[in-house]
Design an enzyme around this catalytic site. Structure first.
Site, PDB file in Angstrom:
ATOM      1  N   ASP A   7      -2.589  23.078  37.363  1.00  0.00           N
ATOM      2  CA  ASP A   7      -1.844  21.847  37.543  1.00  0.00           C
ATOM      3  C   ASP A   7      -2.878  20.719  37.640  1.00  0.00           C
ATOM      4  OD1 ASP A   7       0.447  20.179  38.162  1.00  0.00           O
ATOM      5  OD2 ASP A   7      -0.279  20.189  40.230  1.00  0.00           O
ATOM      6  N   ASP A   9      -2.197  16.910  39.086  1.00  0.00           N
ATOM      7  CA  ASP A   9      -2.112  15.958  40.194  1.00  0.00           C
ATOM      8  C   ASP A   9      -2.125  16.658  41.545  1.00  0.00           C
ATOM      9  OD1 ASP A   9      -1.895  13.734  38.413  1.00  0.00           O
ATOM     10  OD2 ASP A   9       0.179  14.324  38.040  1.00  0.00           O
TER      11      ASP A   9
END
Length: 222
Positions: A7, A9
């Protein structure tokens, strides 16, 4: 060969690039700051509460992009990278990615944030493969509509599998599949890989990961 998925953020970055892009547009006067901030803050709160309608949000964000000429967008994108993203990239995140690259793993970023915002970030990290929400582009311009389906929740599984199929591979092709994420929103993909890693996890993911015996990794405690 192993597969390492990340991922973006609050996982590789200590900020939310999508939210910060909106803040940046307000700060430089590219949008009506009061109205944009109101809507952006509301969507961000929905995301944190896992109630966000991903299509509604993405078409809000992409609609903003559609208002600019391509040349202006490119200039804003570069300014955003220089002022916001590059100062936020931490050595610990680079080192984690490099560990997998040095091992010969196939590495990809899988993010719900749109491709326009995240493509230069993936490049800055030295990552070739990016799975992100795709804007519709017609005659070289972003239309404001989403192309395909969101890369969020179950969508991360579908898009990751489609990306692998394009290379003639499946998740089962790999000896180990890692997925690093900070959010409980990513539990669908975290739950099907062989090596889920709760990375800078939020409270909900911390609770779930601890119960499951998953490792917890904190990259930004320095």
């Amino acid at each position: 060969m192993n597969l390492a998925l990340f991922d973006l953020d609050h996982t590789l970055l200590p900020i939310d690039s999508d939210y910060e892009w909106g803040q940046f547009l307000c700060r430089v006067g590219a949008v009506d700051a009061a109205e944009f901030a109101r809507r952006n803050d509301a969507f961000f709160a929905q995301y944190q509460a896992a109630t966000l309608d991903p299509v509604e949000y993405l078409e809000f964000a992409l609609g903003t992009l559609a208002a600019f000429e391509p040349e202006r967008l490119a200039a804003l994108q570069q300014q955003f990278m220089t002022e916001v993203i590059e100062p936020a990239i931490r050595p610990a995140a680079r080192a984690l990615l490099q560990k997998h690259l040095d091992a010969g793993d196939l590495v990809a970023i899988v993010t719900a944030t749109n491709h326009f915002v995240t493509a230069p970030i993936a490049k800055a990290f030295g990552i070739e493969h990016l799975i992100a929400a795709m804007p519709e582009i017609v005659d070289g311009r972003i239309t404001g509509r989403l192309h395909g389906t969101p890369t969020q929740g179950q969508g991360k599984i579908a898009h990751t599998k489609a990306w692998l199929e394009g290379m003639g591979k499946t998740l089962e092709h790999f000896d180990a599949v890692y997925f690093y994420s900070d959010s409980h929103n990513d539990l669908p993909l975290l739950s099907i890989v062989t090596h889920p890693v709760a990375t800078n996890p939020n409270a909900a993911l911390t609770t779930h990961a601890t119960a499951q015996g998953w490792p917890l990794l904190h990259l930004f405690n320095d």
